[in-house]
Design a protein around this motif. Sequence first.
Motif, PDB file in Angstrom:
ATOM      1  N   SER A   7     -18.664  -2.334   2.321  1.00  0.00           N
ATOM      2  CA  SER A   7     -20.123  -2.261   2.142  1.00  0.00           C
ATOM      3  C   SER A   7     -20.733  -1.493   3.308  1.00  0.00           C
ATOM      4  O   SER A   7     -21.906  -1.603   3.591  1.00  0.00           O
ATOM      5  CB  SER A   7     -20.715  -3.658   2.027  1.00  0.00           C
ATOM      6  OG  SER A   7     -20.299  -4.434   3.106  1.00  0.00           O
ATOM      7  N   HIS A   8     -19.898  -0.709   4.007  1.00  0.00           N
ATOM      8  CA  HIS A   8     -20.396   0.147   5.096  1.00  0.00           C
ATOM      9  C   HIS A   8     -20.029   1.600   4.818  1.00  0.00           C
ATOM     10  O   HIS A   8     -19.123   2.150   5.444  1.00  0.00           O
ATOM     11  CB  HIS A   8     -19.796  -0.287   6.440  1.00  0.00           C
ATOM     12  CG  HIS A   8     -20.385  -1.552   6.969  1.00  0.00           C
ATOM     13  ND1 HIS A   8     -21.645  -1.626   7.510  1.00  0.00           N
ATOM     14  CD2 HIS A   8     -19.887  -2.805   7.025  1.00  0.00           C
ATOM     15  CE1 HIS A   8     -21.900  -2.872   7.890  1.00  0.00           C
ATOM     16  NE2 HIS A   8     -20.853  -3.612   7.593  1.00  0.00           N
ATOM     17  N   PRO A   9     -20.723   2.238   3.867  1.00  0.00           N
ATOM     18  CA  PRO A   9     -20.426   3.639   3.593  1.00  0.00           C
ATOM     19  C   PRO A   9     -20.934   4.533   4.721  1.00  0.00           C
ATOM     20  O   PRO A   9     -21.661   4.081   5.599  1.00  0.00           O
ATOM     21  CB  PRO A   9     -21.219   3.909   2.310  1.00  0.00           C
ATOM     22  CG  PRO A   9     -22.355   2.951   2.351  1.00  0.00           C
ATOM     23  CD  PRO A   9     -21.838   1.725   3.062  1.00  0.00           C
ATOM     24  N   HIS A  10     -20.546   5.792   4.678  1.00  0.00           N
ATOM     25  CA  HIS A  10     -21.076   6.799   5.606  1.00  0.00           C
ATOM     26  C   HIS A  10     -21.816   7.849   4.794  1.00  0.00           C
ATOM     27  O   HIS A  10     -21.605   7.990   3.586  1.00  0.00           O
ATOM     28  CB  HIS A  10     -19.936   7.465   6.391  1.00  0.00           C
ATOM     29  CG  HIS A  10     -19.452   6.634   7.530  1.00  0.00           C
ATOM     30  ND1 HIS A  10     -20.142   6.516   8.709  1.00  0.00           N
ATOM     31  CD2 HIS A  10     -18.341   5.858   7.661  1.00  0.00           C
ATOM     32  CE1 HIS A  10     -19.481   5.714   9.529  1.00  0.00           C
ATOM     33  NE2 HIS A  10     -18.388   5.293   8.916  1.00  0.00           N
ATOM     34  N   TYR A  11     -22.667   8.613   5.501  1.00  0.00           N
ATOM     35  CA  TYR A  11     -23.439   9.672   4.851  1.00  0.00           C
ATOM     36  C   TYR A  11     -23.193  10.954   5.638  1.00  0.00           C
ATOM     37  O   TYR A  11     -23.284  10.941   6.862  1.00  0.00           O
ATOM     38  CB  TYR A  11     -24.934   9.327   4.861  1.00  0.00           C
ATOM     39  CG  TYR A  11     -25.199   7.954   4.278  1.00  0.00           C
ATOM     40  CD1 TYR A  11     -25.278   7.776   2.892  1.00  0.00           C
ATOM     41  CD2 TYR A  11     -25.326   6.837   5.097  1.00  0.00           C
ATOM     42  CE1 TYR A  11     -25.491   6.514   2.348  1.00  0.00           C
ATOM     43  CE2 TYR A  11     -25.530   5.569   4.558  1.00  0.00           C
ATOM     44  CZ  TYR A  11     -25.611   5.407   3.181  1.00  0.00           C
ATOM     45  OH  TYR A  11     -25.799   4.158   2.649  1.00  0.00           O
ATOM     46  N   ASP A  12     -22.876  12.046   4.930  1.00  0.00           N
ATOM     47  CA  ASP A  12     -22.631  13.295   5.660  1.00  0.00           C
ATOM     48  C   ASP A  12     -23.887  14.172   5.639  1.00  0.00           C
ATOM     49  O   ASP A  12     -24.886  13.837   5.002  1.00  0.00           O
ATOM     50  CB  ASP A  12     -21.383  14.021   5.142  1.00  0.00           C
ATOM     51  CG  ASP A  12     -21.542  14.535   3.722  1.00  0.00           C
ATOM     52  OD1 ASP A  12     -22.695  14.606   3.220  1.00  0.00           O
ATOM     53  OD2 ASP A  12     -20.522  14.879   3.094  1.00  0.00           O
ATOM     54  N   SER A  13     -23.794  15.311   6.315  1.00  0.00           N
ATOM     55  CA  SER A  13     -24.989  16.162   6.473  1.00  0.00           C
ATOM     56  C   SER A  13     -25.461  16.747   5.144  1.00  0.00           C
ATOM     57  O   SER A  13     -26.614  17.115   4.990  1.00  0.00           O
ATOM     58  CB  SER A  13     -24.707  17.278   7.478  1.00  0.00           C
ATOM     59  OG  SER A  13     -23.529  17.955   7.072  1.00  0.00           O
ATOM     60  N   ALA A  14     -24.558  16.812   4.154  1.00  0.00           N
ATOM     61  CA  ALA A  14     -24.950  17.357   2.848  1.00  0.00           C
ATOM     62  C   ALA A  14     -25.566  16.271   1.957  1.00  0.00           C
ATOM     63  O   ALA A  14     -25.936  16.532   0.810  1.00  0.00           O
ATOM     64  CB  ALA A  14     -23.720  17.952   2.160  1.00  0.00           C
ATOM     65  N   GLY A  15     -25.648  15.047   2.491  1.00  0.00           N
ATOM     66  CA  GLY A  15     -26.259  13.965   1.711  1.00  0.00           C
ATOM     67  C   GLY A  15     -25.282  13.195   0.838  1.00  0.00           C
ATOM     68  O   GLY A  15     -25.669  12.322   0.065  1.00  0.00           O
ATOM     69  N   ASN A  16     -23.981  13.521   0.943  1.00  0.00           N
ATOM     70  CA  ASN A  16     -22.983  12.764   0.175  1.00  0.00           C
ATOM     71  C   ASN A  16     -22.814  11.368   0.769  1.00  0.00           C
ATOM     72  O   ASN A  16     -22.938  11.181   1.975  1.00  0.00           O
ATOM     73  CB  ASN A  16     -21.617  13.463   0.230  1.00  0.00           C
ATOM     74  CG  ASN A  16     -21.646  14.833  -0.417  1.00  0.00           C
ATOM     75  OD1 ASN A  16     -21.904  14.956  -1.599  1.00  0.00           O
ATOM     76  ND2 ASN A  16     -21.398  15.868   0.372  1.00  0.00           N
ATOM     77  N   THR A  17     -22.481  10.419  -0.102  1.00  0.00           N
ATOM     78  CA  THR A  17     -22.133   9.068   0.355  1.00  0.00           C
ATOM     79  C   THR A  17     -20.609   8.976   0.336  1.00  0.00           C
ATOM     80  O   THR A  17     -19.979   9.266  -0.690  1.00  0.00           O
ATOM     81  CB  THR A  17     -22.725   8.019  -0.612  1.00  0.00           C
ATOM     82  OG1 THR A  17     -24.134   8.243  -0.714  1.00  0.00           O
ATOM     83  CG2 THR A  17     -22.472   6.608  -0.113  1.00  0.00           C
ATOM     84  N   LEU A  18     -20.012   8.580   1.467  1.00  0.00           N
ATOM     85  CA  LEU A  18     -18.548   8.433   1.549  1.00  0.00           C
ATOM     86  C   LEU A  18     -18.218   6.955   1.652  1.00  0.00           C
ATOM     87  O   LEU A  18     -18.832   6.234   2.436  1.00  0.00           O
ATOM     88  CB  LEU A  18     -18.015   9.130   2.800  1.00  0.00           C
ATOM     89  CG  LEU A  18     -18.308  10.623   2.940  1.00  0.00           C
ATOM     90  CD1 LEU A  18     -17.981  11.101   4.346  1.00  0.00           C
ATOM     91  CD2 LEU A  18     -17.491  11.406   1.936  1.00  0.00           C
TER      92      LEU A  18
END
Length: 505
Positions: A150-161
């Motif tokens: 429940s701890h995703p990451h977000y990249d500079s392009a706005g994707n959720t990882l």
Amino acid sequence: GQLPTWLQGILLRNGPGMHTIGDTKYNHWFDGMALLHSFTFKNGEVYYRSKYLRSDTYNCNIEANRIVVSEFGTMAYPDPCKNIFAKAFTYLSHTIPEFTDNCLINIMKTGDDFYATSETNFIRKIDPLTLETLEKVDYTKYVAVNVTTSHPHYDSAGNTLNMGTSIVDKGKTKYILFKIPPSVPEREKKKSCFKHLEVECSIPSRSLLHPSYYHSFGITENYIVFVEQPFRLDIVKMATAYIRGVNWASCLAYHKEDKTWFHFVDKKTKKEVSTKFHTDAMVLFHHINAYEEDGHIIFDIIAYRDNSLYDMFYLKNLSKDFEEKNKLTSIPICKRFVVPLQYDKDAEVGSNLVTISSTATAVKEKDGSIYCQPEVLCEGIELPRINYDYNSKKYKYVYATEVQWSPVPTKIVKFDIQTKEMLHWIEDYCWPSEPIFVPSPDAREEDDGIILTCVVKTDPKKTPFLLVLDAKTFKELGRATVDVEMHLDLHGMFIPEKDLTTETE
């Protein structure tokens, strides 16, 4: 006090709120029905609202007036009035459990949408303005994962990882990293972002039937950082838990004699670094940050010597004298690992391969694997947050709660990783929650901004409040008292006004 005029938006948080339904009670605090609450900042004023997540689990429980859906620490059994066939069928169908959609841990952003999340394959879309519960998303329709973080990451392009575990799928158990795009192509406007979910890479589990438990992971500019710890789920035990009359939590075991393995996946090639890196056994829930420097990956985590933390929150332990009675047998330690990705392949066995300044070591072993020892940054902090603009970059500050030997936080801290200085906020009879950093619009430095935290009083007659601190000085800017019973929550996020698009617009 006074709130900064630029602070416009919503602090949205999630956590367990209801632990008794009819005559039935959950065994564990982390099992309670998800309760969302929000603080809306508008023109210097603060508005509060809270609402239970109307999950299928919540609706079934309320309708039956008893717990009918199992949670991680509480097994629910068929109604004693049911006939023997219905009971037998229920027992059999639980072998592969249908998990709960009681998403009580965190909030995730995907494109313009927000979801309540936990660690199962379900997430629930919510309206951040009204806290209404919207559709249910089942990850398994898009990617073969049984559990997720429940701890995703977000990249500079706005994707959720995010990462999830695929249990014995096609005879393999693996950890899968997947990416959800922020939007869909114009021609597919009606479709959801999840239809375009991509598997970035998979890491095979070291054991088919004992995958590692994990609550978060790290990312750097070029790598995914995954820690495979010897705190593992026993799949066979899990499949038979219902029949044996035990909860799923009892199927997790810590193997202190085993190693902890580090995995680094190159985002571009989607391949794992072939060198084997490991450290001693430990239990970790929260990654703080990770970044690259001179051919090394540096990652900071909060680690424990054992898994006693989970056991503390069984409700039978949460009595009046909880703080006196419950002492952690292992204090959280903030550890920094420094892992050399580029090193002299002819280096001697036993030599330390770390070439940047740190007391962390990475020693070459006979079999070519590398044994890593951390630098201890500090002790006694949990629920770490950073200025997320510095995620995967070299950074200086961690904002966290301080827990010491009791698992309930009593202080909020700002920790300077470079100077090891700590600033505190503390007030008698107060339990603060995870501090969230909000950068100021014209921020020049990493700590230009404010800290938001919800504070619950140990005396239920005293009103809880939202606390606003200056992130630089840690001085109080203001507080908004809320004349309701506020729950102790877990995680959440601040949503700036510009990211709040209402369905009607």
